[in-house]
Design a protein around this motif. Structure first.
Motif, short mmCIF file in Angstrom:
data_model
loop_
_atom_site.label_atom_id
_atom_site.label_comp_id
_atom_site.label_asym_id
_atom_site.label_seq_id
_atom_site.Cartn_x
_atom_site.Cartn_y
_atom_site.Cartn_z
N ILE A 1 26.21 -5.52 47.63
CA ILE A 1 25.85 -6.93 47.84
C ILE A 1 25.43 -7.12 49.29
O ILE A 1 26.06 -6.59 50.21
CB ILE A 1 27.05 -7.85 47.51
N ASP A 2 24.38 -7.88 49.49
CA ASP A 2 23.90 -8.16 50.84
C ASP A 2 25.02 -8.86 51.63
O ASP A 2 25.53 -9.90 51.21
CB ASP A 2 22.68 -9.08 50.77
N PRO A 3 25.43 -8.30 52.77
CA PRO A 3 26.49 -8.94 53.57
C PRO A 3 26.18 -10.40 53.93
O PRO A 3 27.09 -11.22 54.02
CB PRO A 3 26.58 -8.06 54.81
N SER A 4 24.90 -10.70 54.14
CA SER A 4 24.53 -12.08 54.47
C SER A 4 24.83 -13.02 53.31
O SER A 4 25.19 -14.19 53.51
CB SER A 4 23.04 -12.16 54.84
N ALA B 1 30.76 -6.01 58.15
CA ALA B 1 29.71 -5.13 57.65
C ALA B 1 29.76 -3.81 58.41
O ALA B 1 29.82 -3.79 59.64
CB ALA B 1 28.35 -5.78 57.83
N GLY B 2 29.75 -2.72 57.66
CA GLY B 2 29.71 -1.40 58.28
C GLY B 2 31.02 -1.00 58.93
O GLY B 2 32.05 -1.65 58.80
N SER C 1 42.31 -12.33 56.65
CA SER C 1 41.69 -12.05 55.36
C SER C 1 40.33 -11.44 55.60
O SER C 1 39.58 -11.89 56.49
CB SER C 1 41.54 -13.34 54.54
N ILE C 2 40.00 -10.41 54.81
CA ILE C 2 38.78 -9.62 55.08
C ILE C 2 37.99 -9.42 53.80
O ILE C 2 38.53 -9.15 52.74
CB ILE C 2 39.15 -8.23 55.65
N VAL C 3 36.65 -9.56 53.93
CA VAL C 3 35.73 -9.07 52.92
C VAL C 3 34.92 -7.95 53.58
O VAL C 3 34.20 -8.18 54.54
CB VAL C 3 34.79 -10.16 52.41
N ARG C 4 35.09 -6.73 53.06
CA ARG C 4 34.41 -5.56 53.62
C ARG C 4 33.13 -5.31 52.84
O ARG C 4 33.15 -5.11 51.63
CB ARG C 4 35.35 -4.35 53.53
N CYS C 5 32.00 -5.33 53.56
CA CYS C 5 30.69 -5.16 52.93
C CYS C 5 30.04 -3.85 53.39
O CYS C 5 30.49 -3.21 54.34
CB CYS C 5 29.76 -6.32 53.30
N ARG C 6 28.98 -3.50 52.71
CA ARG C 6 28.19 -2.34 53.11
C ARG C 6 27.52 -2.59 54.45
O ARG C 6 27.51 -3.72 54.97
CB ARG C 6 27.13 -2.02 52.05
N ASP C 7 26.92 -1.54 55.01
CA ASP C 7 26.18 -1.70 56.25
C ASP C 7 24.97 -2.60 56.02
O ASP C 7 24.41 -2.67 54.92
CB ASP C 7 25.68 -0.33 56.75
N LEU C 8 24.55 -3.26 57.06
CA LEU C 8 23.34 -4.10 56.98
C LEU C 8 22.10 -3.21 56.88
O LEU C 8 22.08 -2.10 57.40
CB LEU C 8 23.24 -4.98 58.22
#
Length: 271
Positions: free
Chosen positions: A22-25, A248-249, A264-271
């Protein structure tokens, strides 16, 4: 927090959605927008814009970050009183538009070719009257036309004079409004300076807390302590945020990030 951008939904204090690509933005928007149902969480405050996004392209300055940490903890500094006073002075300072176009157009229309044509016609009729006075020409008819034309010329001249006087008054008011505009610029500069003073004072207050948080991170995580990411994570640990941070990343997973930042954290893929 309930994360609804994947199927099935996920819940908890640490959400890792890297495998969902999922797009971090998109995640950041869902966290910050209370009308977006993609992430259900506590409402993000304006400080989330400075502290709640780690690893994104546009990072705030160190001073902005530290000042946001202080604000999140309710820190007050004396410089805020001077800022409030400067904002009050700016708010009470009114300026008017500085546009002379209508008055200039009025003067131009009162001094156009019609006025010159009327002068020529008056001069011509005066000559006819003088030439026919005492003769057999249509003197009464010519006199009547001469008087009517002269009256129109006088009316146009009066209008032109009045328009010129209005333009002169408006020019004087323009000068006053220009001075008022310059004063407003000075007040805006004063507000900007006081805002910088507040940020500096708040940053100074938060700096020791963030430094301790960075030292703690350095002891437990493989993050370069001099990097921007280390500063962002340390600020997150030192701050008080209601909404989850979006990261992100990086090399840390969601559960580790939640533990070391106490957020609280939402960990996303790299941009």
């Amino acid at each position: 927090m309930r994360f609804r951008l994947t199927d099935p939904d996920r819940a908890g204090r640490a959400i890792d959605c890297r495998e969902a690509d999922i797009d971090p933005s998109r995640v950041l928007t869902a966290v910050r927008d209370p009308t977006d149902d993609g992430v259900r969480c506590r409402r993000a405050t304006r400080l989330h814009g400075t502290l709640g996004a780690v690893g994104f392209a546009s990072s705030p300055s160190r001073r902005q970050t530290l000042a946001a940490v202080a604000r999140s903890r309710g820190v007050r500094v004396p410089e805020q009183e001077a800022l409030a006073a400067a904002r009050d002075r700016l708010a009470s300072h009114a300026t008017e538009p500085t546009n002379l176009a209508p008055e200039r157009e009025e003067v131009a229309s009162a001094n156009d070719a019609d006025r010159a044509a009327l002068r020529e016609e008056v001069a011509r009729l005066r000559g006819v009257v003088d030439a026919t006075r005492g003769g057999d020409g249509p003197i009464e008819e010519t006199l009547t036309e001469y008087r009517e034309t002269a009256a129109r010329l006088s009316e146009v001249g009066t209008t032109a004079t009045a328009a010129s006087e209005r333009l002169a008054r408006e020019r004087e008011r323009l000068s006053e409004r220009y001075d008022a505009h310059q004063r407003r610029l000075e007040l805006e500069d004063a507000v900007a300076n006081r805002e910088r003073d507040v940020r500096r004072a708040l940053a100074d207050r938060a700096a020791p807390r963030v430094a301790r948080a960075r030292d703690a991170l350095a002891e437990t995580t493989p993050v370069d302590p001099e990097s921007d990411r280390a500063l962002q994570l340390a600020a997150l640990r030192a701050a008080r945020l209601s909404a989850p941070a979006v990261v992100a990343g990086g090399s840390l997973d969601a559960s580790v990030l939640a533990r070391v930042t106490d957020a609280s954290i939402v960990r996303c893929r790299d941009l």
